[in-house]
Design a protein around this motif. Structure first.
Motif, PDB file in Angstrom:
ATOM      1  N   HIS A 246       0.845  -1.182   0.000  1.00 40.81           N
ATOM      2  CA  HIS A 246       0.000   0.000   0.000  1.00 40.81           C
ATOM      3  C   HIS A 246       0.882   1.235   0.000  1.00 40.81           C
ATOM      4  O   HIS A 246       2.075   1.173   0.295  1.00 40.81           O
ATOM      5  CB  HIS A 246      -0.933   0.016   1.210  1.00 40.81           C
ATOM      6  CG  HIS A 246      -0.206  -0.066   2.526  1.00 40.81           C
ATOM      7  ND1 HIS A 246       0.376   1.031   3.139  1.00 40.81           N
ATOM      8  CD2 HIS A 246       0.067  -1.128   3.341  1.00 40.81           C
ATOM      9  CE1 HIS A 246       0.957   0.666   4.263  1.00 40.81           C
ATOM     10  NE2 HIS A 246       0.788  -0.639   4.411  1.00 40.81           N
ATOM     11  N   ARG A 247       0.285   2.370  -0.325  1.00 36.79           N
ATOM     12  CA  ARG A 247       1.038   3.615  -0.360  1.00 36.79           C
ATOM     13  C   ARG A 247       1.389   4.059   1.055  1.00 36.79           C
ATOM     14  O   ARG A 247       0.601   3.881   1.992  1.00 36.79           O
ATOM     15  CB  ARG A 247       0.245   4.715  -1.062  1.00 36.79           C
ATOM     16  CG  ARG A 247       1.093   5.961  -1.353  1.00 36.79           C
ATOM     17  CD  ARG A 247       0.298   7.045  -2.053  1.00 36.79           C
ATOM     18  NE  ARG A 247       1.177   8.141  -2.465  1.00 36.79           N
ATOM     19  CZ  ARG A 247       1.573   9.130  -1.665  1.00 36.79           C
ATOM     20  NH1 ARG A 247       1.160   9.177  -0.405  1.00 36.79           N
ATOM     21  NH2 ARG A 247       2.374  10.081  -2.127  1.00 36.79           N
ATOM     22  N   ILE A 248       2.564   4.626   1.193  1.00 34.23           N
ATOM     23  CA  ILE A 248       2.986   5.203   2.466  1.00 34.23           C
ATOM     24  C   ILE A 248       3.303   6.674   2.260  1.00 34.23           C
ATOM     25  O   ILE A 248       3.566   7.118   1.141  1.00 34.23           O
ATOM     26  CB  ILE A 248       4.231   4.487   3.029  1.00 34.23           C
ATOM     27  CG1 ILE A 248       5.414   4.609   2.055  1.00 34.23           C
ATOM     28  CG2 ILE A 248       3.922   3.029   3.348  1.00 34.23           C
ATOM     29  CD1 ILE A 248       6.733   4.084   2.618  1.00 34.23           C
ATOM     30  N   ASP A 249       3.279   7.427   3.329  1.00 37.04           N
ATOM     31  CA  ASP A 249       3.717   8.824   3.313  1.00 37.04           C
ATOM     32  C   ASP A 249       5.030   8.878   4.070  1.00 37.04           C
ATOM     33  O   ASP A 249       5.058   8.763   5.305  1.00 37.04           O
ATOM     34  CB  ASP A 249       2.677   9.720   3.963  1.00 37.04           C
ATOM     35  CG  ASP A 249       2.992  11.209   3.807  1.00 37.04           C
ATOM     36  OD1 ASP A 249       4.164  11.537   3.506  1.00 37.04           O
ATOM     37  OD2 ASP A 249       2.083  12.030   3.989  1.00 37.04           O
ATOM     38  N   VAL A 250       6.128   9.021   3.341  1.00 42.10           N
ATOM     39  CA  VAL A 250       7.459   8.990   3.954  1.00 42.10           C
ATOM     40  C   VAL A 250       7.590  10.030   5.053  1.00 42.10           C
ATOM     41  O   VAL A 250       8.234   9.798   6.084  1.00 42.10           O
ATOM     42  CB  VAL A 250       8.543   9.192   2.881  1.00 42.10           C
ATOM     43  CG1 VAL A 250       9.919   9.367   3.515  1.00 42.10           C
ATOM     44  CG2 VAL A 250       8.547   8.012   1.909  1.00 42.10           C
ATOM     45  N   ARG A 251       6.950  11.165   4.878  1.00 37.13           N
ATOM     46  CA  ARG A 251       7.075  12.250   5.860  1.00 37.13           C
ATOM     47  C   ARG A 251       6.590  11.825   7.245  1.00 37.13           C
ATOM     48  O   ARG A 251       7.067  12.339   8.254  1.00 37.13           O
ATOM     49  CB  ARG A 251       6.286  13.474   5.385  1.00 37.13           C
ATOM     50  CG  ARG A 251       6.573  14.734   6.179  1.00 37.13           C
ATOM     51  CD  ARG A 251       5.950  15.943   5.497  1.00 37.13           C
ATOM     52  NE  ARG A 251       6.512  16.127   4.176  1.00 37.13           N
ATOM     53  CZ  ARG A 251       7.679  16.703   3.928  1.00 37.13           C
ATOM     54  NH1 ARG A 251       8.425  17.133   4.926  1.00 37.13           N
ATOM     55  NH2 ARG A 251       8.106  16.842   2.683  1.00 37.13           N
ATOM     56  N   ASP A 252       5.700  10.864   7.304  1.00 36.65           N
ATOM     57  CA  ASP A 252       5.197  10.399   8.597  1.00 36.65           C
ATOM     58  C   ASP A 252       6.291   9.751   9.441  1.00 36.65           C
ATOM     59  O   ASP A 252       6.140   9.627  10.669  1.00 36.65           O
ATOM     60  CB  ASP A 252       4.060   9.386   8.400  1.00 36.65           C
ATOM     61  CG  ASP A 252       2.799  10.032   7.849  1.00 36.65           C
ATOM     62  OD1 ASP A 252       2.671  11.271   7.934  1.00 36.65           O
ATOM     63  OD2 ASP A 252       1.940   9.292   7.324  1.00 36.65           O
ATOM     64  N   ALA A 253       7.377   9.300   8.798  1.00 37.05           N
ATOM     65  CA  ALA A 253       8.451   8.611   9.519  1.00 37.05           C
ATOM     66  C   ALA A 253       9.660   9.503   9.785  1.00 37.05           C
ATOM     67  O   ALA A 253      10.702   9.013  10.215  1.00 37.05           O
ATOM     68  CB  ALA A 253       8.892   7.375   8.736  1.00 37.05           C
ATOM     69  N   VAL A 254       9.538  10.792   9.541  1.00 37.13           N
ATOM     70  CA  VAL A 254      10.672  11.707   9.751  1.00 37.13           C
ATOM     71  C   VAL A 254      10.598  12.297  11.157  1.00 37.13           C
ATOM     72  O   VAL A 254       9.592  12.875  11.545  1.00 37.13           O
ATOM     73  CB  VAL A 254      10.667  12.836   8.705  1.00 37.13           C
ATOM     74  CG1 VAL A 254      11.802  13.829   8.981  1.00 37.13           C
ATOM     75  CG2 VAL A 254      10.799  12.258   7.309  1.00 37.13           C
ATOM     76  N   ALA A 255      11.695  12.140  11.909  1.00 36.74           N
ATOM     77  CA  ALA A 255      11.752  12.712  13.255  1.00 36.74           C
ATOM     78  C   ALA A 255      11.856  14.216  13.170  1.00 36.74           C
ATOM     79  O   ALA A 255      12.559  14.764  12.328  1.00 36.74           O
ATOM     80  CB  ALA A 255      12.958  12.143  14.006  1.00 36.74           C
ATOM     81  N   ARG A 256      11.169  14.892  14.062  1.00 37.73           N
ATOM     82  CA  ARG A 256      11.269  16.342  14.106  1.00 37.73           C
ATOM     83  C   ARG A 256      11.678  16.772  15.511  1.00 37.73           C
ATOM     84  O   ARG A 256      12.792  16.577  15.931  1.00 37.73           O
ATOM     85  CB  ARG A 256       9.927  16.950  13.673  1.00 37.73           C
ATOM     86  CG  ARG A 256       9.640  16.730  12.180  1.00 37.73           C
ATOM     87  CD  ARG A 256       8.360  17.455  11.766  1.00 37.73           C
ATOM     88  NE  ARG A 256       8.181  17.397  10.319  1.00 37.73           N
ATOM     89  CZ  ARG A 256       7.632  16.375   9.673  1.00 37.73           C
ATOM     90  NH1 ARG A 256       7.204  15.323  10.329  1.00 37.73           N
ATOM     91  NH2 ARG A 256       7.506  16.396   8.350  1.00 37.73           N
ATOM     92  N   THR A 257      10.754  17.368  16.243  1.00 37.71           N
ATOM     93  CA  THR A 257      11.105  17.889  17.562  1.00 37.71           C
ATOM     94  C   THR A 257      11.588  16.827  18.562  1.00 37.71           C
ATOM     95  O   THR A 257      12.322  17.187  19.480  1.00 37.71           O
ATOM     96  CB  THR A 257       9.922  18.658  18.179  1.00 37.71           C
ATOM     97  OG1 THR A 257       8.759  17.815  18.145  1.00 37.71           O
ATOM     98  CG2 THR A 257       9.659  19.916  17.382  1.00 37.71           C
ATOM     99  N   PRO A 258      11.233  15.522  18.438  1.00 37.88           N
ATOM    100  CA  PRO A 258      11.733  14.574  19.439  1.00 37.88           C
ATOM    101  C   PRO A 258      13.251  14.519  19.557  1.00 37.88           C
ATOM    102  O   PRO A 258      13.766  14.052  20.562  1.00 37.88           O
ATOM    103  CB  PRO A 258      11.168  13.225  18.946  1.00 37.88           C
ATOM    104  CG  PRO A 258       9.911  13.592  18.249  1.00 37.88           C
ATOM    105  CD  PRO A 258      10.229  14.904  17.566  1.00 37.88           C
TER     106      PRO A 258
END
Length: 322
Positions: free
Chosen positions: A305-317
């Motif tokens: 299925h399609r994924i959104d790569v941005r969902d797996a990018v760490a930010r503020t943590p």
């Protein structure tokens, strides 16, 4: 050098992050920092340098290094809760995200497309990527070598269905190529360099014009959220050892030969064409690169299925400001 190299690009901004700036408490899962690494890459340099261990002790942690032959099994271990940090090429994180593995991208290396290639035996009748039609190609399923095969075939007028994929670990693939049970092998350094130097193989296509050849660095999502200061310390030390490596190629070659057990000639060949000694953030451009690969894998039926790569990018943590 240590004092000079402590500024890291994380989450898209330049942040000065002092090494060892976290608390001395445990990781919430014991006192061990578990790092998955592959035989090649800058994690091997960091392991061999011994520089991370004293920094980890400042956080109350001891370091445990676990070697893997490729990215897919490394991410499987992360999914099982056996690792906190790891690295891989472009494809393994995509398959992992599609499978629901809870990880976060934390950084990436500079490109090194020439460090991967499709090789054939020196006595092979195959001389051009278009000659691969109808042939058996060995590679690790879901790895960066898989991406290279897909890109090379499609850019040379072939379909993935025009070849027979043979899913093999690097050591098994080299044996299969030398024995003639596969016609070509998609590999990365140091396995690629070793095959060229001592394995009677030569490349018919490398990553240039097809893939970027980056290393992606990631953490388990829980660890990135619970111990951002440890992630910052790790990235700072990784950056430090990369800066050291840029200035001392001879020492790096000897260190990697000792670390990997691979002949110094193959190490020198591989090191001479690599360019992964810079660490940067997961930018919008890198997300787009990864997303394009993921979308194509969905079209080919390789991802469910399609994924959104941005969902797996760490930010503020991991301490970045947005």
């Amino acid at each position: 050098m240590i004092g000079r190299v402590c500024a890291l690009l994380v989450g898209g901004v330049l942040a000065a992050l002092p090494v060892g700036c976290g608390s001395s408490e445990g990781a919430g899962r014991g006192d061990v920092l578990r790092i998955g690494y592959q035989k090649w890459g800058t994690y091997s340099l960091l392991k061999a340098s011994g520089g991370l261990e004293p920094k980890a002790r400042e956080h109350g942690l001891r370091v445990e290094w676990v070697e893997f032959p490729a990215g897919p099994p490394l991410l499987e271990a992360l999914n099982a809760g056996s690792l906190d940090l790891g690295h891989a090429g472009d494809s393994p994180p995509l398959f992992a995200q599609a499978a629901g593995v809870p990880f976060a991208y934390i950084a990436a290396s500079s490109p090194s497309p020439e460090s991967s290639a499709i090789v054939v035996r020196n006595d092979s009748a195959l001389h051009d990527p278009r000659d691969l039609k109808g042939k058996r190609i060995g590679f690790v399923k879901g790895s960066s070598a898989h991406t290279l095969v897909v890109r090379v075939l499609e850019k040379n007028g072939l379909e993935v269905s025009d070849v027979t994929p043979v899913y093999l670990a690097p050591a098994d693939a080299r044996t299969a190529l030398e024995g003639g049970s596969i016609d070509a092998w998609s590999a990365w350094d140091p396995y690629l360099a070793a095959a060229e130097v001592g394995g009677g193989a030569h490349r018919i296509a490398d990553g240039r014009g097809y893939v970027t050849g980056r290393e992606f660095y990631f953490a388990s999502k829980a660890f990135a959220g619970e111990r951002p200061e440890v992630v910052r310390t790790f990235l700072a030390e990784l950056t430090r050892v990369k800066e050291w490596a840029k200035e001392r190629p001879g020492e790096v070659n000897r260190l990697l030969a000792d670390q990997t057990g691979i002949a110094i000639g193959a190490i020198e060949r591989a090191e001479g064409r690599r360019n992964r000694y810079d660490t940067g953030p997961i930018t919008d451009a890198l997300v787009a690169e990864q997303q394009a690969i993921a979308d194509r894998y969905v079209e080919l039926g390789l991802l469910p299925h399609r994924i959104d790569v941005r969902d797996a990018v760490a930010r503020t943590p991991i301490g970045a400001k947005e």
